[in-house]
Design an enzyme around this catalytic site. Structure first.
Site, mmCIF file in Angstrom:
data_model
loop_
_atom_site.group_PDB
_atom_site.id
_atom_site.type_symbol
_atom_site.label_atom_id
_atom_site.label_comp_id
_atom_site.label_asym_id
_atom_site.label_seq_id
_atom_site.Cartn_x
_atom_site.Cartn_y
_atom_site.Cartn_z
ATOM 1 N N ASP A 1 12.891 -62.834 25.973
ATOM 2 C CA ASP A 1 14.438 -61.868 25.038
ATOM 3 C C ASP A 1 14.331 -63.851 24.520
ATOM 4 O OD1 ASP A 1 16.332 -60.238 24.217
ATOM 5 O OD2 ASP A 1 16.570 -59.407 26.141
ATOM 6 N N ASP B 1 20.226 -8.539 32.716
ATOM 7 C CA ASP B 1 19.425 -9.846 31.565
ATOM 8 C C ASP B 1 19.278 -10.825 32.543
ATOM 9 O OD1 ASP B 1 19.247 -11.754 29.262
ATOM 10 O OD2 ASP B 1 17.553 -10.037 29.591
#
Ligand SMILES: Cc1cn([C@H]2C[C@H](O)[C@@H](COP(=O)(O)OP(=O)(O)OP(=O)(O)O)O2)c(=O)[nH]c1=O
Length: 621
Positions: A482, A88
């Site tokens: 800012d 798998d």
């Protein structure tokens, strides 16, 4: 291990490959194995969460595939195969297991998750030896796994869809086939290539050597390595074994005489005991224990940064523990333990001569490196660590925990917590600067922004992103907007360079003051700090400032819609709860928010790491 001829050992046996995978059939027949193919009907539906590691899940699925075929063949034609092989293959990325995609959308989700990143491919293999006694099937399982790491290039949307439409992804784990068209996506492979294609041939042969070549007496004293193999051999013909015959070797640690005494009854008891142990003993919780230790590793990293261990070793290396201890003003025994853990984490190299920085430490942990994350580490150590100690309160109350850490009310997140003193503000800005520098280039190049001549980076802090935008687009003028205190300190972060003339700083509060005018607005990791109300407020301000055709570049960590896959994003969302007023959101949530404020034609690009960039265009109201 020395490889011996092993495929021949299986030539006179009835070997069955319990797999429909044409790749596995091809690999094994190219290796000269003769076998029948009986595809397994086992449904790959084991509960992944019940396995401590992905490879245990792959091994268990492989085992169940093989056992289903062995049982069916035994029942149906009463001619039991000698050996059944099951396998798998799974792909894992960011803690997620990817199997075969169920449809094209699923393939798209998988491939975009793999884009630009390294992932692991695990193949679990089970070799089931069968025998039949009194019409009862007896099985003995030997299982192993192999891991290969694969790195994908950054994939464009166009390439992704072209590849999906080729149909190739649909029957392959992770949605790609490295052996065919999917090879185009792969930048590098570390490990066994055939393992990625579905069968780790080399490891399989080694496993057969272990099974078919008897160990030397000194090896017999070693502990048994595979808990799945019974302590007592169940094979009828043991006489061949010592001569390296065609039957698998016994695996018990006891001597031959002891074994003879065990006798048939003893064998049956031991076998039953083994089956009981296998059935009742849950898998060892390795992953769980690793998770538990996670905080100790983080704290070791943060402490080494705080003590500037990596700075001292960047200056001079190698150095012994007592020398570093005296430089960092710490005990020799404590320093040695810390350095050893750093070496085990791959941050230092340890030799007879002493300790040296690895490349990662030089690049990111020394405080004077161009891409240093030292400030970010200090912010994590001094602020975020403390906030996380109140995680339980954050969960109960659904809010950040600054008030508990600081012992006072926090009304304005930035003014009262992050910027409450020049030192805390500088540390926060250094942290943000480090993170922004790391990602700025990817953000600036995620889309073609050449149609814009002006940009405003809202909450742009030190201007790290502005600089990359200016570098990428020489005719772009960028305003970093800012808070006044931030703009004042931002000068400390400005390197001289040709971009300086393109960058301007403007002071203001983006919730209260008008935004500078621009053709492109940038909100990079801003919205996740805020509640939905404040996000609406900010987006409507940006929308009002935009003319039709203006752009909005949004950079955030996108969660998947069901909020169960992007582990990095989910932990970031928890981080936002503990630290801010916001949360991470999914692509759908951001798309709704953007469209509500008149931004359409949303394009999304996933960046390396956890960030995603979105570009949207303002349409006429
Ligand atoms: C990653 C990768 C996977 N694969 C294939 C190998 C496996 O066939 C498949 C993973 O699915 P599996 O479930 O492991 O195998 P399968 O369904 O094809 O066959 P069976 O269950 O009968 O054993 O993906 C490639 O072919 N190339 C690749 O690069």
């Amino acid at each position: 291990m020395v490889l011996c001829p092993v495929i021949g050992k299986l030539l006179h046996k009835r070997v069955v490959l319990a797999s429909a995978s044409p790749r596995r059939q091809e690999i094994l027949s190219n290796a000269g194995l003769r076998f029948e193919v009986v595809p397994s009907r086992f449904k790959e539906k084991l509960d992944k969460a019940s396995f401590a590691t992905p490879y245990e899940y792959a091994m268990e699925t492989a085992k169940q595939k093989a056992l289903e075929v062995a049982t069916r063949m035994h029942q149906k034609d009463l001619r039991t195969p000698d050996v059944v092989i099951g396998a798998d293959t799974i792909v894992t990325v960011g803690g997620l297991i990817l199997e075969k995609p169920v449809d094209k959308q699923d393939a798209y989700r998988m491939l975009s998750r793999l884009s630009g990143k390294e992932h692991s491919v695990f193949t679990g293999v089970a070799i089931v030896h069968c025998s039949s006694n009194d019409r009862q099937l007896h099985t003995r399982v030997s299982e192993f796994y192999e891991e290969t790491t694969v790195k994908f290039s950054e994939l464009s949307e166009e390439l992704l869809w072209e590849y999906i439409h080729s149909g190739e992804p649909m029957d392959k784990a992770g949605g790609y086939g490295i052996q065919a068209l999917g090879g185009m996506l792969v930048e590098s492979v570390h490990g066994d290539f055939l393992n990625v294609v579905g069968f780790p041939l080399n490891h399989f042969c080694k496993q057969l050597v272990e099974l078919y070549y008897p160990p030397r007496p000194e090896d017999l004293r070693q502990p048994v390595q595979h808990d799945c193999i019974p302590a007592v051999d169940t094979f009828e013909d043991l006489s061949d074994v010592e001569g390296g015959g065609s039957e698998p070797a016994q695996r018990e640690t006891g001597s031959r005489d002891e074994k003879a005494e065990v006798g048939a009854a003893g064998q049956a008891t031991a076998e039953a005991e083994c089956h009981r142990t296998r059935a009742t003993l849950p898998p060892f919780p390795t992953r769980l224990l690793e998770l538990l230790d996670g905080f100790k590793l983080s704290k070791a990293l943060l402490t080494a940064c705080k003590l500037k261990v990596f700075d001292w070793l960047k200056r001079e290396a190698p150095q012994k523990a007592p020398d570093i201890a005296s430089k960092v003003d710490a005990s020799a025994c404590g320093t040695e333990k810390l350095l050893d853990v750093c070496a085990a984490m791959g941050l230092l190299e340890k030799t007879q001569q002493g300790y040296s920085n690895t490349e990662t430490a030089n690049l990111y942990l020394a405080s004077d490196s161009e891409y240093s994350l030292h400030g970010f580490m200090l912010q994590n150590d001094d602020v975020i660590w403390n906030l996380f100690t109140y995680l339980e309160f954050a969960i109960r109350e659904g809010r950040n925990q600054h008030h508990r850490v600081l012992g006072k009310k926090v009304e304005d997140l930035f003014q009262d917590a992050y910027y409450r003193s020049p030192e805390t503000q500088l540390r926060f800005m250094q942290a943000m600067h480090g993170v922004a520098k790391l990602t700025a280039r990817q953000v600036a190049t995620a889309f073609d922004l050449s149609r814009f001549s002006s940009a405003c980076d809202v909450g742009g802090c030190t201007g790290a992103l502005a600089r990359e935008l200016a570098r990428e687009y020489p005719r772009l003028q960028v305003t970093v907007f800012d808070l006044p205190d931030v703009v004042e300190l931002a000068v400390h972060f400005q390197p001289a360079g040709p971009q300086a003339a393109q960058i301007h700083f403007a002071a203001g509060d983006f919730f209260r003051d008008p935004l500078p005018s621009a053709e492109l607005y940038v909100l990079c990791r801003i919205l996740h700090n805020w509640s939905d109300d404040k996000v609406h407020k900010l987006l409507s301000k940006v929308a009002e400032s935009c003319k039709p055709g203006a752009g909005l570049l949004l950079v955030e960590t996108l969660l998947d819609e069901e909020k169960r896959e992007a582990q990095g994003g989910l932990i970031q969302s928890l981080n936002m709860l503990v630290q801010t007023e916001g949360r991470e959101r999914s692509r759908g949530e951001y798309q709704c928010l953007l469209e509500l404020h008149g931004f359409h034609q949303v394009q999304v690009v996933h960046l390396e790491g956890v960030l995603d960039a979105m570009l949207a265009t303002r349409v006429a109201p």
